[in-house]
Design an enzyme around this catalytic site. Structure first.
Site, PDB file in Angstrom:
ATOM      1  CE  LYS A  17       4.697 -17.196  17.393  1.00 34.65           C
ATOM      2  NZ  LYS A  17       3.854 -16.440  18.330  1.00 34.65           N
ATOM      3  CD  GLN A  61       2.388 -18.287  21.225  1.00 33.28           C
ATOM      4  OE1 GLN A  61       3.278 -17.521  20.864  1.00 33.28           O
ATOM      5  NE2 GLN A  61       1.501 -18.766  20.384  1.00 33.28           N
ATOM      6  CG  ASP A  84       2.735 -10.824  19.908  1.00 35.94           C
ATOM      7  OD1 ASP A  84       2.800 -11.409  18.821  1.00 35.94           O
ATOM      8  OD2 ASP A  84       2.852 -11.380  21.013  1.00 35.94           O
TER       9      ASP A  84
HETATM   10  N1  L34 Z   1       1.384 -13.555  21.776  1.00 35.70           N
HETATM   11  N2  L34 Z   1       0.148 -15.311  20.945  1.00 35.70           N
HETATM   12  C1  L34 Z   1       0.949 -14.257  20.721  1.00 35.70           C
HETATM   13  N3  L34 Z   1       1.341 -13.883  19.475  1.00 35.70           N
HETATM   14  C2  L34 Z   1       0.915 -14.579  18.395  1.00 35.70           C
HETATM   15  O1  L34 Z   1       1.240 -14.169  17.170  1.00 35.70           O
HETATM   16  C3  L34 Z   1       0.103 -15.698  18.600  1.00 35.70           C
HETATM   17  N4  L34 Z   1      -0.312 -16.495  17.549  1.00 35.70           N
HETATM   18  C4  L34 Z   1      -1.632 -17.123  17.604  1.00 35.70           C
HETATM   19  C5  L34 Z   1      -1.760 -17.812  18.961  1.00 35.70           C
HETATM   20  N5  L34 Z   1      -1.179 -17.050  20.061  1.00 35.70           N
HETATM   21  C6  L34 Z   1      -0.295 -16.032  19.881  1.00 35.70           C
HETATM   22  C7  L34 Z   1       0.526 -17.283  16.843  1.00 35.70           C
HETATM   23  O2  L34 Z   1       1.731 -17.179  16.876  1.00 35.70           O
HETATM   24  C8  L34 Z   1      -1.581 -18.105  16.459  1.00 35.70           C
HETATM   25  N6  L34 Z   1      -0.168 -18.183  16.106  1.00 35.70           N
HETATM   26  C9  L34 Z   1       0.387 -19.129  15.223  1.00 35.70           C
HETATM   27  C10 L34 Z   1       1.717 -19.095  14.852  1.00 35.70           C
HETATM   28  C11 L34 Z   1       2.255 -20.049  14.018  1.00 35.70           C
HETATM   29  C12 L34 Z   1       1.470 -21.057  13.515  1.00 35.70           C
HETATM   30  C13 L34 Z   1       0.150 -21.092  13.854  1.00 35.70           C
HETATM   31  C14 L34 Z   1      -0.394 -20.133  14.704  1.00 35.70           C
HETATM   32  C15 L34 Z   1       2.079 -22.080  12.650  1.00 35.70           C
HETATM   33  O3  L34 Z   1       3.281 -22.269  12.643  1.00 35.70           O
HETATM   34  N7  L34 Z   1       1.276 -22.831  11.890  1.00 35.70           N
HETATM   35  C16 L34 Z   1       1.734 -23.896  11.008  1.00 35.70           C
HETATM   36  C17 L34 Z   1       1.333 -25.273  11.506  1.00 35.70           C
HETATM   37  C18 L34 Z   1       1.551 -25.504  12.934  1.00 35.70           C
HETATM   38  C19 L34 Z   1       1.117 -26.889  13.384  1.00 35.70           C
HETATM   39  O4  L34 Z   1       1.563 -27.863  12.771  1.00 35.70           O
HETATM   40  O5  L34 Z   1       0.320 -26.982  14.331  1.00 35.70           O
HETATM   41  C20 L34 Z   1       1.062 -23.702   9.654  1.00 35.70           C
HETATM   42  O6  L34 Z   1       1.606 -24.192   8.671  1.00 35.70           O
HETATM   43  O7  L34 Z   1      -0.012 -23.095   9.611  1.00 35.70           O
END
Ligand code: L34
Length: 249
Positions: A17, A61, A84
């Site tokens: 982020k 988060q 959010d």
């Molecule tokens: N307050 N908490 C709050 N807001 C959110 O919107 C979230 N979420 C979820 C968990 N807690 C939160 C997220 O941001 C899940 N989430 C989230 C955000 C980004 C990614 C995954 C989950 C992400 O960047 N995923 C990458 C891979 C990450 C890795 O390598 O572990 C992807 O390509 O899917």
């Protein structure tokens, strides 16, 4: 961005982020608090951020450590800075269909569906999972676009059969490889919201190798819903800043 404790997954997401903010020229500050932070301390930080004129969006988060009441913290965030869309005021606005912000993950899923060029109206949409963060708002967003929506959960009977009805299947279960090819209608759109770690490897809720053979469109994990979630967060943050500007005009 506020992160409490040292959950490694949360660390990765918050870092992603931060990078996205830089790419969009959005100023971001990170508050990393230790796991043992008291609830009052976190609430005090939220209050400070609520009052800061130079901050338009606040994100705490999740998950938070067990001794902290997440609902209480989300309620403390000024709903106009709630990028959010987890605050009850914003949740209610989404229910009515009169909203400023959409929750990032469900909004990202809608964007991915939109990019297929297929209309949601009239389609059978099945959402597997009923969390407040994904499943429930996801169902509402599909409904807003006139989908016929079914929400499945752990008590659903004949889950495979219900899933097989779906023209649009959204998997938000939190179990690796849960959705198999026999649960998917040939030609369906399959969106994988899962973020599971199996032996340190990231994988979704959908058995990608077999389901990708029969779906007309499918999102991978990583590289699917996750990055789109972050894109929607950027959109909400810009919206929060522009709403603030409007009130000053
Ligand atoms: N307050 N908490 C709050 N807001 C959110 O919107 C979230 N979420 C979820 C968990 N807690 C939160 C997220 O941001 C899940 N989430 C989230 C955000 C980004 C990614 C995954 C989950 C992400 O960047 N995923 C990458 C891979 C990450 C890795 O390598 O572990 C992807 O390509 O899917």
């Amino acid at each position: 961005m506020v992160i409490v404790g040292d959950d490694p997954a949360s660390r990765v997401y918050v870092n992603n982020k931060k990078k996205a903010c830089e790419a969009c020229s959005i100023m971001s500050e990170e508050y990393a608090l230790p796991a043992e932070t008291a609830e009052e301390e976190l609430l005090a930080l939220v209050d400070t951020l609520n009052k800061r004129e130079d901050i338009h969006g606040i994100l705490v988060q999740l998950p938070l450590p067990k001794h902290i009441d997440s609902q209480k913290v989300l309620l403390a965030i000024d709903y106009r800075k709630d990028v959010d869309a987890f605050h009850p005021v914003n949740v209610g606005k989404i229910m009515i269909g009169n909203f400023d912000f959409l929750p990032c993950t469900p909004a990202g899923v809608m964007e991915l569906i939109r990019l297929t060029g297929i209309e949601v109206a009239g389609k059978e949409c099945v959402v597997v999972g009923r969390s407040n963060i994904v499943g429930k708002p996801q169902a509402m967003l599909l409904l807003h676009q006139n989908g016929t929506v079914t929400i499945c959960h752990s008590k659903t009977k004949n889950l495979a059969e219900v899933c097989r009805r779906a023209d649009i299947l959204v998997a938000a279960v939190g179990k690796a490889n849960f959705i198999t090819a026999d649960m998917v209608k040939p030609g369906a759109i399959v969106i994988d919201v899962g973020m599971n770690r199996v032996d340190g490897k990231l994988c979704g809720d959908v058995k990608f190798d077999e389901v990708s053979q029969i779906a007309s469109a499918i999102t991978p994990v990583p590289g699917g819903v996750g990055p789109m979630t972050i894109a929607m967060l950027m959109k909400n943050t810009v919206k929060a800043a522009s709403l603030k500007l409007d009130t000053l005009r």
